[in-house]
Design a protein around this motif. Sequence first.
Motif, short mmCIF file in Angstrom:
data_model
loop_
_atom_site.label_atom_id
_atom_site.label_comp_id
_atom_site.label_asym_id
_atom_site.label_seq_id
_atom_site.Cartn_x
_atom_site.Cartn_y
_atom_site.Cartn_z
N ARG A 158 28.70 -65.42 -14.10
CA ARG A 158 28.96 -66.77 -13.56
C ARG A 158 28.99 -67.83 -14.66
NH1 ARG A 158 23.76 -66.63 -9.98
NH2 ARG A 158 23.09 -65.94 -12.06
N HIS A 175 43.35 -70.98 -12.27
CA HIS A 175 42.08 -70.53 -11.64
C HIS A 175 42.34 -69.17 -11.00
CE1 HIS A 175 40.59 -74.59 -12.26
NE2 HIS A 175 41.70 -75.05 -11.70
N VAL A 177 40.65 -64.93 -10.12
CA VAL A 177 39.48 -64.06 -10.03
C VAL A 177 39.87 -62.73 -10.65
CG1 VAL A 177 37.89 -62.86 -8.47
CG2 VAL A 177 38.66 -65.20 -7.93
N ARG A 189 34.78 -61.88 -11.06
CA ARG A 189 34.27 -63.19 -11.49
C ARG A 189 35.43 -64.16 -11.63
NH1 ARG A 189 35.09 -64.77 -16.77
NH2 ARG A 189 35.96 -63.17 -18.19
N GLU A 190 35.10 -65.45 -11.57
CA GLU A 190 36.14 -66.46 -11.75
C GLU A 190 36.57 -66.51 -13.22
OE1 GLU A 190 34.20 -69.76 -8.94
OE2 GLU A 190 36.04 -70.43 -9.96
N ASP A 191 37.88 -66.67 -13.46
CA ASP A 191 38.37 -66.81 -14.83
C ASP A 191 39.56 -67.76 -14.75
OD1 ASP A 191 39.22 -64.33 -17.44
OD2 ASP A 191 38.91 -66.50 -17.48
#
Length: 555
Positions: A158, A175, A177, A189-191
């Motif tokens: 995170r 944006h 994932v 995870r968000e990337d």
Amino acid sequence: MTDLEIAQKAQMLPIKEVAKKLNISEDDLDPYGKYKAKLPLLLINPEKMKNSKLVLVTAITPTPAGEGKTTVSIGLTEGLNKIGKKAIAVLREPSLGPVFGIKGGAAGGGYSQVVPMEDINLHFTGDFSAIEKANNLLSAVIDNNIQSKTHSIGIDPRTVVWKRVMDMNDRALRHIVVGLGGSTHGIPREDGFNITPASEIMAILCLSENFSDLKRRIGNIYVGKKFDGTPVFARDLKVVGAMALLLKEAIKPNLVQTLENNPAILHGGPFASIAQGTNTVLATKMGLSLGDYVVTEAGFGADLGAEKFLNIKCVSAGLAPDAVVVVATIRALRHHGGAKKEEYNTPDLQKVKLGIANLEKHIENVQHFGLKAVVAINYFPHDSEEEIAYVKEVCAKKGVEAVVSKGFSEGGKGTEELARAVVAIAESGESHFAPLYSHEASIEDKITTIATKIYGTNKVNYSSKALSQLKQINKLGFDKLPVCIVKTPKSLSDDEKKLARPTDFEVTVREFEFASGAGFVIPILGDTVRMPGLPSVPAAEGMDIDDEGIISGLS
Ligand SMILES: Nc1ncnc2c1ncn2[C@@H]1O[C@H](COP(=O)(O)OP(=O)(O)O)[C@@H](O)[C@H]1O
Ligand SMILES: O=COP(=O)(O)O
Ligand SMILES: [Mg+2]
């Protein structure tokens, strides 16, 4: 004729002939075909640099098309050579984002271009591709380590701030994932993606002095935090060497030529709005070692590229410009005076009088750094004599000469007067460069200094996210680093609608990105993003290549 047609008719010399003008032997040259070459770092000579002059080309706040910094830089190089100076244009490499987006390439225009223009505006010598691979190798290794059961160092997914990059305007990648698809495909995870010129690897390449400096900076890249709260740097993932070897060729500056066969060294990326937007220290020092004059550019207006060139690059590399050229166009001054796009080419002294405050502010901005400026009025066909006379009169009142530059339509013949004005300043010894702030100042003070002195704001506000990141910056010891501000290039403020010389306004730091490897902190103002989007009608729609490999539609 279009820029492309002029470039395609260029009578280029073999690059080894251009190199000979700089006393570079064929053995030292690393040709990439007949008209491009890489220059080895051994050509940098600090002794020779001492007698050379550095000219920085900046501009007023531009219209979206750009006001001609690259064009004037190349035209001025031609003009300096015509008056007997051994001048080299040291420019940035174009990004495919604008090439396929709105603005087009960055090889100049008209009879002031660097060639081979198609190669330069497309894949050139592969530097951007190498930067992307080094950047994305780190991303792959981060996610691989998060996934690992045996070698994980405990990264908290995170907290990862390192982003992937691609050299294309692709808003859909801002944006994302990663790691979807189940346990064998990674940890979700968000990337997100930034455009390659905004990669920290690009900034590291622009500031590095040699391979060990490059590796040191790569090692210092901040990745995120472990579950126990301790910071993770690229060196903790043990791929600094692998990332550096991907840049084995990209670290070397590129030699090409102008339409008049004068040398040009291109290296490093653009986008001074979302990145540093200057070319590399290595290319600048290479040019100062090989020629008497280096004409170099920094992106967008003086509030962006020039501010970063001076406060970050010059301080880091021990460079100091001997003269600054502020490029202005009558059309941009009309724009700042309220002209709509369809009125840009309609003479209107009243609008120029309303817009001239933008030029006055940029002249003052250059003078804040202790530097002497000359204004280059980049001539367009619809510029009236009375508008030009007015601009010259206002500049004279500020102690600055304004010279009409006709490099676009005439090449070096059209810039000899500008060249003489630049030489007079450069050889006067009247420029005494001093950065705007000390690295010992707090991050807030650095931002306030730039925002008040250069943008003209009354106050800097911080979002709650930015305030909490400030605490993290101080805890990580990044507060002694310079700042590389991200903001719109369309206004001195962080609101693109505020034209000319905005007064009585505030700016807001929305968030920070960290570039502890490159060695600066990135305050992001307003709603600027670091992955641009394509326009509704991309320039790409007008491009083609025929059976003989002849390209059309590139600008
Ligand atoms: N004097 C001029 N007349 C007509 N077009 C010009 C002139 N100067 C520059 N241009 C065009 O304007 C665009 C932007 O020029 P460029 O030198 O790339 O600006 P910058 O480097 O400031 O962004 C290019 O397409 C170039 O061909
Ligand atoms: O970084 C932007 O560069 P230009 O102003 O030359 O487009
Ligand atoms: Mg340019």
